[in-house]
Design a protein around this motif. Structure first.
Motif, short mmCIF file in Angstrom:
data_model
loop_
_atom_site.label_atom_id
_atom_site.label_comp_id
_atom_site.label_asym_id
_atom_site.label_seq_id
_atom_site.Cartn_x
_atom_site.Cartn_y
_atom_site.Cartn_z
N GLU A 144 34.55 50.51 51.95
CA GLU A 144 34.12 50.12 50.61
C GLU A 144 35.28 50.18 49.62
OE1 GLU A 144 31.28 48.87 49.31
OE2 GLU A 144 30.27 48.86 51.25
N VAL A 145 36.08 51.24 49.71
CA VAL A 145 37.22 51.40 48.80
C VAL A 145 38.26 50.30 49.07
CG1 VAL A 145 39.16 52.91 48.21
CG2 VAL A 145 36.86 53.85 48.38
N GLU A 146 38.47 49.98 50.34
CA GLU A 146 39.40 48.90 50.67
C GLU A 146 38.92 47.57 50.07
OE1 GLU A 146 40.94 46.42 54.57
OE2 GLU A 146 40.28 48.48 54.85
N THR A 147 37.62 47.31 50.19
CA THR A 147 37.07 46.09 49.60
C THR A 147 37.27 46.09 48.09
OG1 THR A 147 35.41 45.86 51.34
CG2 THR A 147 34.95 44.76 49.26
N ALA A 148 37.03 47.23 47.45
CA ALA A 148 37.21 47.32 46.00
C ALA A 148 38.66 47.02 45.62
CB ALA A 148 36.80 48.71 45.51
N ASN A 149 39.60 47.53 46.39
CA ASN A 149 41.02 47.28 46.10
C ASN A 149 41.37 45.81 46.28
OD1 ASN A 149 41.45 49.98 45.52
ND2 ASN A 149 42.11 50.48 47.58
N VAL A 150 40.90 45.20 47.35
CA VAL A 150 41.17 43.79 47.60
C VAL A 150 40.56 42.93 46.49
CG1 VAL A 150 40.67 41.84 49.14
CG2 VAL A 150 41.46 44.01 50.09
N LEU A 151 39.35 43.27 46.08
CA LEU A 151 38.70 42.51 45.00
C LEU A 151 39.44 42.67 43.68
CD1 LEU A 151 34.95 43.18 45.80
CD2 LEU A 151 36.16 41.00 46.00
N GLY A 152 39.99 43.84 43.44
CA GLY A 152 40.78 44.04 42.23
C GLY A 152 41.99 43.13 42.19
N ILE A 153 42.68 43.01 43.31
CA ILE A 153 43.84 42.12 43.41
C ILE A 153 43.40 40.66 43.26
CG2 ILE A 153 45.61 41.25 45.00
CD1 ILE A 153 45.70 44.20 46.11
N LEU A 154 42.30 40.32 43.93
CA LEU A 154 41.79 38.95 43.86
C LEU A 154 41.36 38.59 42.44
CD1 LEU A 154 41.25 36.50 45.61
CD2 LEU A 154 39.02 37.46 46.20
N ALA A 155 40.78 39.54 41.73
CA ALA A 155 40.38 39.31 40.34
C ALA A 155 41.59 38.97 39.48
CB ALA A 155 39.64 40.53 39.78
N ILE A 156 42.67 39.71 39.67
CA ILE A 156 43.89 39.43 38.90
C ILE A 156 44.39 38.02 39.20
CG2 ILE A 156 46.32 40.08 38.65
CD1 ILE A 156 45.36 43.02 39.12
N GLU A 157 44.40 37.65 40.48
CA GLU A 157 44.85 36.30 40.86
C GLU A 157 43.98 35.23 40.21
OE1 GLU A 157 44.91 36.00 45.13
OE2 GLU A 157 46.40 37.59 45.34
N GLU A 158 42.67 35.43 40.23
CA GLU A 158 41.75 34.44 39.66
C GLU A 158 41.89 34.37 38.14
OE1 GLU A 158 39.93 32.15 41.31
OE2 GLU A 158 40.81 32.95 43.14
N PHE A 159 42.07 35.52 37.47
CA PHE A 159 42.27 35.50 36.02
C PHE A 159 43.59 34.82 35.66
CE2 PHE A 159 39.09 39.01 35.82
CZ PHE A 159 38.23 38.39 34.94
N ASN A 160 44.60 35.02 36.48
CA ASN A 160 45.88 34.35 36.24
C ASN A 160 45.74 32.84 36.35
OD1 ASN A 160 47.33 36.64 35.66
ND2 ASN A 160 48.02 36.93 37.77
N LYS A 161 44.88 32.36 37.22
CA LYS A 161 44.63 30.92 37.33
C LYS A 161 44.06 30.39 36.02
CE LYS A 161 43.67 30.61 42.28
NZ LYS A 161 42.60 30.35 43.27
N ILE A 162 43.18 31.16 35.40
CA ILE A 162 42.59 30.74 34.13
C ILE A 162 43.68 30.65 33.07
CG2 ILE A 162 41.18 31.54 32.20
CD1 ILE A 162 39.04 32.29 34.08
N GLN A 163 44.53 31.66 33.00
CA GLN A 163 45.58 31.66 31.98
C GLN A 163 46.50 30.46 32.17
OE1 GLN A 163 47.31 35.56 32.41
NE2 GLN A 163 45.84 36.48 31.00
N LYS A 164 46.87 30.15 33.40
CA LYS A 164 47.72 28.98 33.66
C LYS A 164 46.99 27.71 33.27
CE LYS A 164 50.27 31.12 37.43
NZ LYS A 164 50.46 31.18 38.87
N SER A 165 45.71 27.64 33.61
CA SER A 165 44.91 26.47 33.29
C SER A 165 44.79 26.28 31.78
CB SER A 165 43.51 26.61 33.90
OG SER A 165 42.68 25.58 33.49
N ASP A 166 44.58 27.38 31.05
CA ASP A 166 44.48 27.31 29.59
C ASP A 166 45.79 26.82 28.97
OD1 ASP A 166 41.89 28.12 29.67
OD2 ASP A 166 42.29 30.21 29.08
#
Length: 174
Positions: A144-166
């Motif tokens: 569960e903790v590993e999943t939480a860590n991977v999702l945290g990294i993935l969230a940053i990547e996805e938010f960065n896509k929004i910033q680039k898109s904006d």
């Protein structure tokens, strides 16, 4: 299912019943919401998470056997509400990328709830000196903790896509 909790072992069994339900329900629900998503990384992580649910269920059933109790599940209102909220947000989000981001946040919420519940079950098993149960719960917690860590990294990547898109949209408007 026992209707009264009179011992710490009863409390552990109650906690495990709710987690068994959570793993089963999460597995069912996530298999139907993947069609909303566009991120291949997110789809892969959800696939891994669903696969790990099967492994977690097996470990939970081993713990029930160790406790000499049936692996009866009980409904888990918190999980049901988190899943309902996930479904609702995905159905009203208007952009595929936003759906990906919302899905990540919803999985993070579910994961945080499950980490907390597994920690409680782990502490109960340690207090009861149920070493095998504690070891099995520790494995689940690590997943569960590993999943939480991977999702945290993935969230940053996805938010960065929004910033680039904006930034691209702002350039086009100028």
């Amino acid at each position: 299912m026992k209707t009264t909790i009179t011992t710490l072992q009863d409390a552990l069994a109650f906690q495990l019943q709710g987690l068994h339900y959570a793993e089963t329900k999460v597995r069912e629900e996530f298999s139907t919401c993947s069609h909303h998503l566009t991120s291949s990384k997110l789809k892969t992580e959800i696939g891994k998470y669903m696969e790990s649910s099967g492994d977690k269920i097996l470990k939970l059933e081993r713990i029930f056997n160790y406790l000499m109790q049936e692996s009866v599940t009980r409904k888990n209102a918190a999980i049901n509400e988190l899943l309902r909220e996930t479904e609702q947000m995905l159905s009203i989000a208007n952009s595929p990328h936003l759906k990906d981001i919302l899905m990540i946040s919803c999985i993070q919420n579910i994961c945080a709830y499950k980490v907390s519940s597994y920690k409680t079950a782990y502490l109960f098993s340690v207090e009861l000196e149920l070493d095998i149960a504690a070891d099995l719960l520790q494995h689940i917690l690590e997943w569960e903790v590993e999943t939480a860590n991977v999702l945290g990294i993935l969230a940053i990547e996805e938010f960065n896509k929004i910033q680039k898109s904006d930034k691209v949209h702002l350039r086009i408007l100028k």
